[in-house]
Enzyme design. Structure first.
Site, PDB file in Angstrom:
ATOM      1  N   GLN A   1      60.242 -78.290-150.991  1.00 12.42           N
ATOM      2  CA  GLN A   1      61.600 -78.196-150.447  1.00 12.42           C
ATOM      3  C   GLN A   1      62.204 -76.809-150.629  1.00 12.42           C
ATOM      4  O   GLN A   1      63.107 -76.421-149.898  1.00 12.42           O
ATOM      5  CB  GLN A   1      62.517 -79.222-151.143  1.00 12.42           C
ATOM      6  CG  GLN A   1      62.245 -80.648-150.767  1.00 12.42           C
ATOM      7  CD  GLN A   1      62.700 -80.979-149.355  1.00 12.42           C
ATOM      8  OE1 GLN A   1      63.592 -80.350-148.799  1.00 12.42           O
ATOM      9  NE2 GLN A   1      62.083 -81.985-148.773  1.00 12.42           N
TER      10      GLN A   1
ATOM     11  N   HIS B   1      55.281 -78.198-142.963  1.00 10.70           N
ATOM     12  CA  HIS B   1      56.221 -78.858-142.037  1.00 10.70           C
ATOM     13  C   HIS B   1      57.629 -78.985-142.602  1.00 10.70           C
ATOM     14  O   HIS B   1      58.531 -79.456-141.916  1.00 10.70           O
ATOM     15  CB  HIS B   1      55.681 -80.222-141.573  1.00 10.70           C
ATOM     16  CG  HIS B   1      55.772 -81.328-142.582  1.00 10.70           C
ATOM     17  ND1 HIS B   1      56.840 -82.198-142.612  1.00 10.70           N
ATOM     18  CD2 HIS B   1      54.954 -81.716-143.569  1.00 10.70           C
ATOM     19  CE1 HIS B   1      56.639 -83.086-143.582  1.00 10.70           C
ATOM     20  NE2 HIS B   1      55.505 -82.807-144.185  1.00 10.70           N
TER      21      HIS B   1
ATOM     22  N   CYS C   1      61.714 -97.453-147.087  1.00  8.73           N
ATOM     23  CA  CYS C   1      60.875 -98.618-146.887  1.00  8.73           C
ATOM     24  C   CYS C   1      59.576 -98.405-147.633  1.00  8.73           C
ATOM     25  O   CYS C   1      58.816 -97.500-147.324  1.00  8.73           O
ATOM     26  CB  CYS C   1      60.600 -98.778-145.405  1.00  8.73           C
ATOM     27  SG  CYS C   1      59.855-100.349-145.028  1.00  8.73           S
TER      28      CYS C   1
ATOM     29  N   SER D   1      54.296 -76.968-148.496  1.00  3.08           N
ATOM     30  CA  SER D   1      54.072 -77.763-147.292  1.00  3.08           C
ATOM     31  C   SER D   1      54.596 -77.005-146.078  1.00  3.08           C
ATOM     32  O   SER D   1      55.729 -76.530-146.084  1.00  3.08           O
ATOM     33  CB  SER D   1      54.805 -79.104-147.412  1.00  3.08           C
ATOM     34  OG  SER D   1      54.716 -79.808-146.199  1.00  3.08           O
TER      35      SER D   1
HETATM   36  C1  LIG Z   1      57.731 -83.559-148.120  1.00  2.36           C
HETATM   37  C2  LIG Z   1      57.463 -83.392-149.562  1.00  2.36           C
HETATM   38  C3  LIG Z   1      56.185 -83.625-150.083  1.00  2.36           C
HETATM   39  C4  LIG Z   1      55.039 -84.093-149.211  1.00  2.36           C
HETATM   40  O1  LIG Z   1      54.594 -83.051-148.414  1.00  2.36           O
HETATM   41  P1  LIG Z   1      53.521 -83.311-147.234  1.00  2.36           P
HETATM   42  O2  LIG Z   1      53.174 -81.942-146.765  1.00  2.36           O
HETATM   43  O3  LIG Z   1      54.234 -84.133-146.210  1.00  2.36           O
HETATM   44  O4  LIG Z   1      52.365 -84.017-147.837  1.00  2.36           O
HETATM   45  C5  LIG Z   1      56.000 -83.433-151.425  1.00  2.36           C
HETATM   46  N1  LIG Z   1      56.992 -83.047-152.223  1.00  2.36           N
HETATM   47  C6  LIG Z   1      58.234 -82.824-151.774  1.00  2.36           C
HETATM   48  C7  LIG Z   1      59.302 -82.377-152.714  1.00  2.36           C
HETATM   49  C8  LIG Z   1      58.518 -82.983-150.427  1.00  2.36           C
HETATM   50  O5  LIG Z   1      59.752 -82.789-149.975  1.00  2.36           O
END
Ligand SMILES: *Cc1c(COP(=O)(O)O)cnc(C)c1O
Length: 399
Positions: free
Chosen positions: A181, A203, A328, A201
């Protein structure tokens, strides 16, 4: 509403058109396998991967060879936590984490528990912060790893990872942080923070889904983690499998863009968040803003609406795309473990909405979303104020 205003950028972000543009040639034209650089096709793909590795390393102050490409932060967290614990099993059996981690951290930690490791899960204060002293006190001679996220995905609280990094460094314990994040929103430097393992990450930062990275500090004494995937030995043997070149190129450019805008974009997000918060506070009484007042992710606003049915609320807010403080899992809606950890009741956790402002959010959208939310919440408050209605369920609008 077919196309609600998108305010869920902490869940995922759209791919930036600049990122997409950079990725496209690597699907059809430069499609080579980077592991097979004996001809021009593979060479070009390999060059692109190494370029992206430099871009990713650069945004966190790392060296390119310390970056391992993965399928996303979930895999990065699994590789960091399981990989480090298995690598150093002979030295200890204890890991320390917090109650507000993402499930992609809590999951592998539960798995370690099943494998016989001891786990300390530290609680947080009402703002969602863990105490560095609490981390120091939890460390024993058998502690191998501390995992504390950089920024929380539900309430936006930043953890004191600089202090935790110093404590771990002094005690000679590996420190992992999930920065999915935080990256691109706050300045992160792995040397200054003294982290050993850091998850990324794409995305969450305007790159494609299905790709991420793990920073693995190189200490000259061999890798600090074991692989979870065996095969062709790619990524220094830490993550076998043919590299998804277009995705990796996208992650690299996403890091580059985030870096380019790091001095301006967080301020803009912060200002839009202030605008949203002030409008909500101006229009409604009795709101609860969750998270830390200053140590906070720009763009994320988590608001509790006391005395309102959270399920009715989320279904009524059909013109904006936001997240509810419940998710969910296995078929039933459970209040978020993060919101419960900061002391909210089940009902207030359910009646909590996360607004996630992003790169493509405009001031007009924020103003509309604020006025719209005030209108919907007032309507629900009126319905709930009538005690005779309290026992019955609010009809949920369709669609
Ligand atoms: C979205 C998120 C993940 C998971 O990341 P992916 O790339 O979707 O596997 C892990 N940790 C945090 C804090 C996230 O916001």
């Amino acid at each position: 509403m077919d196309n609600p205003i998108y305010l869920d950028n902490n869940s995922t972000t759209p791919v930036d058109p600049v990122v997409l543009e950079a990725m496209l040639p690597y699907f059809t034209k430069h499609f080579g396998n980077p592991s097979n650089a004996t001809h021009a096709h593979g060479e070009r793909a390999s060059g692109a991967v190494e370029g992206a590795r430099e871009q990713v390393a650069s945004i966190i102050g790392a060296r390119p060879r310390e970056i391992v490409f993965t399928s996303g932060a979930t895999e990065s967290n699994n590789l960091a936590i399981l990989g480090a614990a298995r690598r150093y099993r002979s030295r200890g059996n204890h890991v320390v984490t917090t109650s507000v981690e993402h499930k992609a951290v809590l999951g592998p930690i539960r798995e370690l528990e099943r494998e016989g490791f001891l786990v300390t899960v530290l609680g947080v204060d009402s703002t969602g912060r863990v105490s560095p002293q609490g981390v120091a006190d939890a460390i024993t001679e058998r502690t191998l790893l501390v995992s504390v996220m950089t920024a929380n995905n539900e309430i936006g609280t930043l953890q004191p990872i600089d202090e935790i990094g110093r404590i771990c460094c002094e005690r000679g314990i590996l420190f992992h942080t999930d920065a999915a994040q935080a990256l691109g929103k706050i300045h992160i430097d792995v040397e200054m923070l003294r982290v050993d393992l850091l998850s990324i990450s794409a995305h969450k930062m305007y790159g494609p889904k299905g790709v991420g990275a793990l920073y693995v500090r190189s200490n000259g004494a061999g890798s600090s983690i074991e692989s979870l995937v065996y095969g062709g030995g790619q990524e220094n043997g830490l993550r076998s499998g043919t590299l998804p070149v277009p995705n990796i190129v996208g992650l690299g450019v996403a890091c580059q863009l985030a870096c380019d805008h790091l001095t301006t974009e967080p301020l803009r997000l912060q200002e839009l968040k202030r605008r949203l918060r002030d409008s909500l506070l101006g229009g409604l009484q009795n709101l609860q803003i969750h998270g830390h007042p200053s140590e906070h992710l720009p763009g994320l606003l988590s608001v509790g609406f006391p005395a309102i049915d959270g399920d009715a609320l989320i279904h009524s807010l059909s013109e904006i795309a936001v997240s509810q403080g419940a998710s969910c899992s296995s078929g039933s809606f459970e209040p978020s473990h993060v919101l419960l950890a900061i002391g909210l009741s089940d009902d207030l956790a359910r009646a909590t909405i996360r607004f996630g402002i992003g790169r493509f959010t405009t001031a007009e959208e924020v103003d509309y979303a604020a006025a719209y939310t005030v209108r919907i919440v007032r309507r629900l408050q009126d319905l709930f104020a009538d005690r005779s209605l309290k026992a019955t369920r609010i009809p949920v609008p369709q669609g």
